[in-house]
Structures are given as structure tokens and as C-alpha cells.
Motif scaffolding. Structure first.
Motif, PDB file in Angstrom:
ATOM      1  N   LEU A  92       7.622 -10.594  -8.260  1.00  0.00           N
ATOM      2  CA  LEU A  92       7.172  -9.272  -8.709  1.00  0.00           C
ATOM      3  C   LEU A  92       5.885  -8.924  -7.981  1.00  0.00           C
ATOM      4  N   GLY A  93       5.864  -7.760  -7.356  1.00  0.00           N
ATOM      5  CA  GLY A  93       4.690  -7.331  -6.615  1.00  0.00           C
ATOM      6  C   GLY A  93       4.332  -5.893  -6.943  1.00  0.00           C
ATOM      7  N   PHE A  94       3.363  -5.375  -6.189  1.00  0.00           N
ATOM      8  CA  PHE A  94       2.878  -4.007  -6.400  1.00  0.00           C
ATOM      9  C   PHE A  94       2.989  -3.249  -5.084  1.00  0.00           C
ATOM     10  N   GLY A  95       3.655  -2.090  -5.102  1.00  0.00           N
ATOM     11  CA  GLY A  95       3.850  -1.289  -3.906  1.00  0.00           C
ATOM     12  C   GLY A  95       2.948  -0.069  -3.889  1.00  0.00           C
TER      13      GLY A  95
ATOM     14  N   LEU B 158       1.245  -7.684  -2.644  1.00  0.00           N
ATOM     15  CA  LEU B 158       1.024  -6.277  -2.309  1.00  0.00           C
ATOM     16  C   LEU B 158       1.901  -5.876  -1.137  1.00  0.00           C
ATOM     17  N   ASP B 159       2.524  -4.703  -1.245  1.00  0.00           N
ATOM     18  CA  ASP B 159       3.433  -4.215  -0.212  1.00  0.00           C
ATOM     19  C   ASP B 159       2.961  -2.853   0.275  1.00  0.00           C
ATOM     20  N   THR B 160       2.611  -2.782   1.564  1.00  0.00           N
ATOM     21  CA  THR B 160       2.193  -1.523   2.174  1.00  0.00           C
ATOM     22  C   THR B 160       2.946  -1.345   3.490  1.00  0.00           C
ATOM     23  N   ALA B 161       2.547  -0.347   4.271  1.00  0.00           N
ATOM     24  CA  ALA B 161       3.180  -0.064   5.559  1.00  0.00           C
ATOM     25  C   ALA B 161       2.259   0.816   6.380  1.00  0.00           C
ATOM     26  N   ARG B 162       2.380   0.693   7.695  1.00  0.00           N
ATOM     27  CA  ARG B 162       1.556   1.537   8.566  1.00  0.00           C
ATOM     28  C   ARG B 162       1.734   3.019   8.241  1.00  0.00           C
ATOM     29  N   ILE B 163       2.966   3.457   8.019  1.00  0.00           N
ATOM     30  CA  ILE B 163       3.242   4.878   7.835  1.00  0.00           C
ATOM     31  C   ILE B 163       2.694   5.402   6.509  1.00  0.00           C
ATOM     32  N   TYR B 164       2.388   4.509   5.565  1.00  0.00           N
ATOM     33  CA  TYR B 164       1.827   4.982   4.291  1.00  0.00           C
ATOM     34  C   TYR B 164       0.403   5.502   4.458  1.00  0.00           C
ATOM     35  N   GLY B 165      -0.270   5.075   5.525  1.00  0.00           N
ATOM     36  CA  GLY B 165      -1.627   5.558   5.776  1.00  0.00           C
ATOM     37  C   GLY B 165      -2.675   4.957   4.856  1.00  0.00           C
TER      38      GLY B 165
ATOM     39  N   TRP C  13      13.291  -1.850  -3.118  1.00  0.00           N
ATOM     40  CA  TRP C  13      12.303  -0.774  -3.238  1.00  0.00           C
ATOM     41  C   TRP C  13      12.953   0.371  -4.034  1.00  0.00           C
ATOM     42  N   GLY C  14      12.093   1.193  -4.654  1.00  0.00           N
ATOM     43  CA  GLY C  14      12.622   2.196  -5.577  1.00  0.00           C
ATOM     44  C   GLY C  14      13.393   1.546  -6.715  1.00  0.00           C
ATOM     45  N   PRO C  15      12.901   0.423  -7.285  1.00  0.00           N
ATOM     46  CA  PRO C  15      13.710  -0.347  -8.224  1.00  0.00           C
ATOM     47  C   PRO C  15      14.017   0.377  -9.523  1.00  0.00           C
ATOM     48  N   LEU C  16      13.257   1.438  -9.807  1.00  0.00           N
ATOM     49  CA  LEU C  16      13.489   2.214 -11.024  1.00  0.00           C
ATOM     50  C   LEU C  16      14.102   3.570 -10.708  1.00  0.00           C
ATOM     51  N   GLY C  17      14.655   3.720  -9.503  1.00  0.00           N
ATOM     52  CA  GLY C  17      15.389   4.932  -9.147  1.00  0.00           C
ATOM     53  C   GLY C  17      14.533   6.127  -8.795  1.00  0.00           C
ATOM     54  N   GLN C  18      13.214   5.938  -8.717  1.00  0.00           N
ATOM     55  CA  GLN C  18      12.282   6.987  -8.294  1.00  0.00           C
ATOM     56  C   GLN C  18      12.392   8.252  -9.129  1.00  0.00           C
ATOM     57  N   GLY C  19      12.851   8.135 -10.370  1.00  0.00           N
ATOM     58  CA  GLY C  19      12.958   9.303 -11.235  1.00  0.00           C
ATOM     59  C   GLY C  19      14.026  10.300 -10.821  1.00  0.00           C
TER      60      GLY C  19
ATOM     61  N   HIS D 221      16.310 -10.455  -7.356  1.00  0.00           N
ATOM     62  CA  HIS D 221      15.637  -9.554  -6.421  1.00  0.00           C
ATOM     63  C   HIS D 221      14.123  -9.751  -6.480  1.00  0.00           C
ATOM     64  N   VAL D 222      13.463  -9.575  -5.366  1.00  0.00           N
ATOM     65  CA  VAL D 222      12.023  -9.351  -5.331  1.00  0.00           C
ATOM     66  C   VAL D 222      11.826  -7.845  -5.509  1.00  0.00           C
ATOM     67  N   LEU D 223      10.851  -7.433  -6.288  1.00  0.00           N
ATOM     68  CA  LEU D 223      10.649  -5.992  -6.476  1.00  0.00           C
ATOM     69  C   LEU D 223       9.181  -5.690  -6.681  1.00  0.00           C
ATOM     70  N   PHE D 224       8.833  -4.424  -6.446  1.00  0.00           N
ATOM     71  CA  PHE D 224       7.447  -3.992  -6.613  1.00  0.00           C
ATOM     72  C   PHE D 224       7.435  -2.551  -7.115  1.00  0.00           C
ATOM     73  N   PRO D 225       7.571  -2.395  -8.440  1.00  0.00           N
ATOM     74  CA  PRO D 225       7.447  -1.047  -9.017  1.00  0.00           C
ATOM     75  C   PRO D 225       6.055  -0.499  -8.754  1.00  0.00           C
ATOM     76  N   LYS D 226       5.976   0.808  -8.612  1.00  0.00           N
ATOM     77  CA  LYS D 226       4.719   1.467  -8.260  1.00  0.00           C
ATOM     78  C   LYS D 226       4.243   2.323  -9.424  1.00  0.00           C
ATOM     79  N   SER D 227       2.962   2.307  -9.667  1.00  0.00           N
ATOM     80  CA  SER D 227       2.358   3.210 -10.634  1.00  0.00           C
ATOM     81  C   SER D 227       0.891   3.381 -10.282  1.00  0.00           C
ATOM     82  N   ASN D 228       0.375   4.578 -10.507  1.00  0.00           N
ATOM     83  CA  ASN D 228      -1.052   4.817 -10.300  1.00  0.00           C
ATOM     84  C   ASN D 228      -1.850   4.564 -11.578  1.00  0.00           C
ATOM     85  N   ARG D 229      -1.162   4.326 -12.690  1.00  0.00           N
ATOM     86  CA  ARG D 229      -1.817   4.187 -13.991  1.00  0.00           C
ATOM     87  C   ARG D 229      -1.872   2.727 -14.412  1.00  0.00           C
ATOM     88  N   ARG D 230      -3.076   2.288 -14.757  1.00  0.00           N
ATOM     89  CA  ARG D 230      -3.266   0.871 -15.075  1.00  0.00           C
ATOM     90  C   ARG D 230      -2.401   0.425 -16.257  1.00  0.00           C
TER      91      ARG D 230
END
Length: 278
Positions: A20-23, A47-54, A190-196, A230-239
């Protein structure tokens, strides 16, 4: 290394990865340091990032500010499409390391196969050389379908450690995941929760499991991924949501619950198709 509730999965190259990670996809670069620090304080170490994410610089600042020993962290970034090719890869890799402020990466991925460019095989060979140099421990790919993976297996020397793909209950990519399993490639979702993009948290199969375990629908879907390997990294901006997503190690779905969620497969891709995105 400090204790963590997060299981680690063994990779085909001898290293291991926290399941489990953080994207930080679509995380505002100006907010990245704060958000990643929150995630690290909650307990995430992958932690999972990418060049294109800036936002590689923000991830790097958070790592530096956290005071967490480097060996306790697992850091992934990705090569963007316009940097594919034998000549471009080394410099692109160094630029990502510089932005992250790191001496080495745990995992480096080819972000998309971009088949119209037809450079992913030579790019992969350049990745093999990077790994031999020791500044990246594991190498893998992202958004590769079974036939892209097959070319790498047939035409190069190193089987990818990881294939990071869109994967959620409506879109489970059985052909790609079966090929990956056959060849010892770990699947990251990625998008493990279907991105809404569909009412995942309202589906009866998910709601019933959530009610049975006193958990939220999101926690149930994360648990489903974990139990599927699966390895996954759900994303959220809220702690508080980060903490909720991390609080998934005190319950287990039974076989019937896992099978009911698995049966939701609809071939429901919500992003670009890897054969068409270049």
C-alpha cells in the motif's frame, strides 16, 4: 527499519515493495510537500510520482523534511513518453533524481508503451543498463498490456518487476494480469477506486461488505485489492481520508465477498487505451 502494518511483496529481482502506497497524480505542485508530509505522518512509506506530474520536487522536499531514513522509504517515478529512446533515458533519469533530491530510486517505470513511437523495447534496454549501474533498484513498466509485455520478455534480457495498470472492480484486465502472474511480474493498480467515474461505493456488493465489517466502501475496495495481491496507492489530498485508506489491516474479506466484488468486472476502462495513447 521501523514496524509497519503494510505487507511487502517480493519482486522477481530480489527486492520487495510495500503493498500500500501513496500516489500524487494530479496533486498541485504547490501543495505536494504538505500533502506528502501528511501521508508520511499517517504512516505511508511508499510514494509514487512521475516526471509528467510536475511534482517530483515537492515529493523530494517532503522526503527531506520528514526526517525518515531513506532506507525506510520506497520511491517510484516514471519516464515520460517524449524521453523514450536509448539516448534520452540516462539524462531523463538523472533529472528525476535531481528533482527528487535522491541518490537512488527504488523503482523506475516506463510510463506508457506509446506503440506509435515503437521505442519501448530500446527504452527498456536502456532501463536494464540503469539497473546495472545501481542507482535504480527495480525497473518496470506502466500501462503495458499483455502483448507489450510479451515483446519485452521475448526481445530483452530482464523481465519487468512491475506493471502499473488501471485496475479497479469494473476494469480488472484479466489478460494482462494473467500474463504478469505467469511471468512473475507484480501488478500495481492505479485508479484503484475508479477515480469517481462510476458509483463504486454504492454498489450492493461493496456496501454489503462495508456494513458487515463496520468499514467504509473505500476501505472494502482497498482491502479487496490487497487480498487479490495488487500493489496500490489510493490518492487523497485530505489527511483524514489518507488515514482512512491506511486503516485496512484489521479486517479480512471472506471468499464470498472477494468473489462478489471480482464479479463486478465490466471492461470499464475510464482512462486512455494503451494501444491508442502516444
Amino acid at each position: 527499519m521501523t514496524d509497519s502494518p503494510v505487507p511487502r511483496i517480493q519482486l522477481n529481482d530480489g527486492h520487495s515493495i510495500p503493498q500500500l502506497g501513496f500516489g500524487v497524480f494530479k496533486v498541485d505542485p504547490g501543495e505536494t510537500e504538505r500533502i506528502v508530509l501528511d501521508a508520511l505522518e499517517v504512516g505511508y512509506r511508499h510514494l509514487d510520482t512521475a516526471r509528467i506530474y510536475g511534482n517530483e520536487e515537492g515529493v523530494g522536499r517532503a522526503i527531506a523534511a520528514s526526517g525518515i531514513p531513506r532506507e525506510e522509504l520506497f520511491i517510484t517515478t516514471k519516464l515520460w513518453n517524449d524521453d523514450q529512446g536509448t539516448a534520452s533515458v540516462p539524462a531523463a533519469f538523472e533529472r528525476s533524481l535531481d528533482r527528487l533530491g535522491l541518490e537512488y530510486l527504488d523503482l523506475y517505470l516506463i510510463h506508457w508503451p506509446t506503440p506509435a513511437r515503437d521505442r519501448y523495447v530500446e527504452t527498456w534496454r536502456a532501463f536494464e543498463h540503469l539497473r546495472e549501474g545501481g542507482r535504480v533498484r527495480s525497473i518496470g513498466v506502466s500501462n503495458f498490456l499483455a502483448h507489450h509485455l510479451e515483446r519485452l520478455v521475448d526481445e530483452t534480457d530482464v523481465v519487468p518487476a512491475i506493471d502499473q495498470i488501471e485496475l479497479h472492480p469494473y476494469h480488472q484486465q484479466p489478460d494482462t494480469t494473467a500474463f504478469a502472474e505467469e511471468h512473475g511480474i507484480v501488478v500495481e493498480a492505479w485508479g484503484p477506486l475508479g477515480q469517481g467515474k462510476y458509483p463504486l461505493f454504492e454498489l450492493p456488493e461493496v456496501v454489503a461488505a462495508a456494513e458487515a465489517h463496520g468499514k467504509t466502501p473505500a476501505q472494502v475496495v482497498i482491502r479487496w485489492h490487497l487480498q487479490r495481491g495488487h500493489v496500490l496507492f489510493p490518492k487523497s489530498n485530505r489527511r483524514e481520508r489518507m488515514a482512512e485508506n491506511f486503516d485496512v489491516f484489521d479486517f479480512t474479506l471472506d471468499d464470498a465477498e472477494v468473489e462478489a466484488i471480482t464479479a463486478l468486472e465490466r471492461e470499464g476502462r475510464v482512462s486512455a487505451h494503451p494501444d491508442e495513447f502516444n
